[in-house]
Design a protein around this motif. Structure first.
Motif, PDB file in Angstrom:
ATOM      1  N   ARG A   1       0.870  -1.188   0.000  1.00 33.02           N
ATOM      2  CA  ARG A   1       0.000   0.000   0.000  1.00 33.02           C
ATOM      3  C   ARG A   1       0.892   1.219   0.000  1.00 33.02           C
ATOM      4  NH1 ARG A   1      -5.068  -1.388   4.137  1.00 33.02           N
ATOM      5  NH2 ARG A   1      -5.771  -3.164   2.909  1.00 33.02           N
TER       6      ARG A   1
ATOM      7  N   ASN B   1      -8.884  -6.095  11.053  1.00 37.49           N
ATOM      8  CA  ASN B   1     -10.082  -5.483  10.486  1.00 37.49           C
ATOM      9  C   ASN B   1     -11.016  -6.594  10.010  1.00 37.49           C
ATOM     10  OD1 ASN B   1     -11.870  -3.689   9.352  1.00 37.49           O
ATOM     11  ND2 ASN B   1     -10.640  -3.285   7.519  1.00 37.49           N
TER      12      ASN B   1
ATOM     13  N   ASP C   1     -14.492 -10.968   5.168  1.00 32.67           N
ATOM     14  CA  ASP C   1     -13.133 -10.690   4.680  1.00 32.67           C
ATOM     15  C   ASP C   1     -12.394 -10.044   5.844  1.00 32.67           C
ATOM     16  OD1 ASP C   1     -10.849  -9.440   3.577  1.00 32.67           O
ATOM     17  OD2 ASP C   1     -12.055  -7.725   2.932  1.00 32.67           O
TER      18      ASP C   1
HETATM   19  N1  SER Z   1      -9.984  -5.970   3.150  1.00 33.73           N
HETATM   20  C1  SER Z   1      -9.842  -5.498   4.485  1.00 33.73           C
HETATM   21  C2  SER Z   1      -8.591  -4.679   4.650  1.00 33.73           C
HETATM   22  O1  SER Z   1      -7.803  -4.642   3.751  1.00 33.73           O
HETATM   23  C3  SER Z   1      -9.797  -6.643   5.451  1.00 33.73           C
HETATM   24  O2  SER Z   1      -8.950  -7.612   4.982  1.00 33.73           O
HETATM   25  O3  SER Z   1      -8.411  -4.089   5.675  1.00 33.73           O
END
Ligand code: SER
Length: 288
Positions: A67, A200, A229
């Protein structure tokens, strides 16, 4: 606890609960909207959208991610990076909120002797989307969390989507209180350094489109299934469980700094500017 052991415990926890263990996809993945894989759910996107039938009802993985939105912070803070590994568990129409919360709570608070991560239950805070009364009730029932350690937030913090059209849903984030020496009281809504997010949980239930900002998008409709997820930051958990002052000092990352120190002839821990440079090197080479 070594990073490799945290990874192993995470996968074992979910494998024991019937999840297929899926290897990390490469960072360069065939998705027209992404330069790099940026979340554990990326390889599973067609299953969430109902475009393909998943080979298993539930899965778990440790996905390499990049990221870049915080790239200017790398090395300057104790916790920002671009490359990281995301531990995840995924349900494709199988369990939903109650299952995700139960699995997460068990893993983080079970003792180390029982195969868990051994976090003190009293140090755990969570956030939920302001309208998600169901998640709030489940945290109370399943984990016994008091109301004041379940904080409500808006779409900006507690709705997750890919930043482009695709699947999305309300999220519930799990934080660890590192203690008063790290910042003021008041939970993650007050201070996200003292209260460090480790996991998360996304209740992936809608297809969204026309994303204008993180909290501005249109909901096309419900996904074919209610899915789960989740993403746990492996290096963040290692940093907490290894009692380090900085993400770059955990067992899997520090050897890069040591090698860079040998090659450059400079010493880590002596000069702030050099330390930032060392951490930038350690961050960037791990994506290589
Ligand atoms: N998709 C969510 C995130 O990237 C949880 O995996 O935080």
């Amino acid at each position: 606890m070594l990073t490799a052991e945290i990874r192993r415990r995470f996968l074992a926890h979910f494998e024991n609960a019937g999840h297929a263990v899926v290897p990390s996809a490469p960072l360069l993945f065939d998705d027209p909207n992404l330069l790099f894989v940026n979340a554990g759910m990326v390889p599973f996107k067609p299953y969430f959208l109902g475009q393909e039938t998943p080979p298993w009802p539930t899965a778990t993985s440790v996905q390499k991610c990049v990221r870049t939105q915080d790239i200017e912070e790398v090395g300057k803070t104790t916790r920002h990076g671009t490359f990281f590994q995301m531990n995840g568990n995924f349900s494709f129409g199988d369990y939903f909120k109650a299952g995700a919360i139960t699995h997460a709570w068990d893993l983080i608070t079970s003792s180390v002797d029982d195969g868990g991560l051994g976090f003190d239950p009293d140090s755990i805070w969570v956030t939920v989307l302001h309208s998600d009364d169901e998640a709030r009730s489940l945290w109370k029932e399943i984990a016994g969390l008091p109301d004041e350690r379940i904080q409500s937030r808006g779409l900006l913090d507690n709705y997750w989507h890919m930043g482009v059209a695709g699947p999305g849903g309300p999220a519930s984030e799990i934080y660890v209180d590192r203690g008063p020496e790290f910042g003021p009281d008041g939970g993650p809504v007050v201070d996200e350094d003292r209260f460090l997010e480790i996991w998360n949980l996304v209740f992936m239930q809608e297809e969204i489109t026309n994303v204008r900002a993180k909290d501005q998008f249109d909901v096309l409709g419900d996904l074919p299934n209610k899915n789960i997820d989740t993403g746990m930051g492996l290096e963040r958990v290692a940093y907490l469980l290894q009692g380090k002052g900085n993400l770059y000092e955990i067992d899997e990352v520090y050897p890069v700094i040591e090698r860079a120190s040998e090659i450059s002839g400079r010493t880590y821990g002596k000069d702030h500017t050099d330390d930032v440079r060392f951490r930038v090197v350690a961050d960037h080479v791990r994506s290589g």
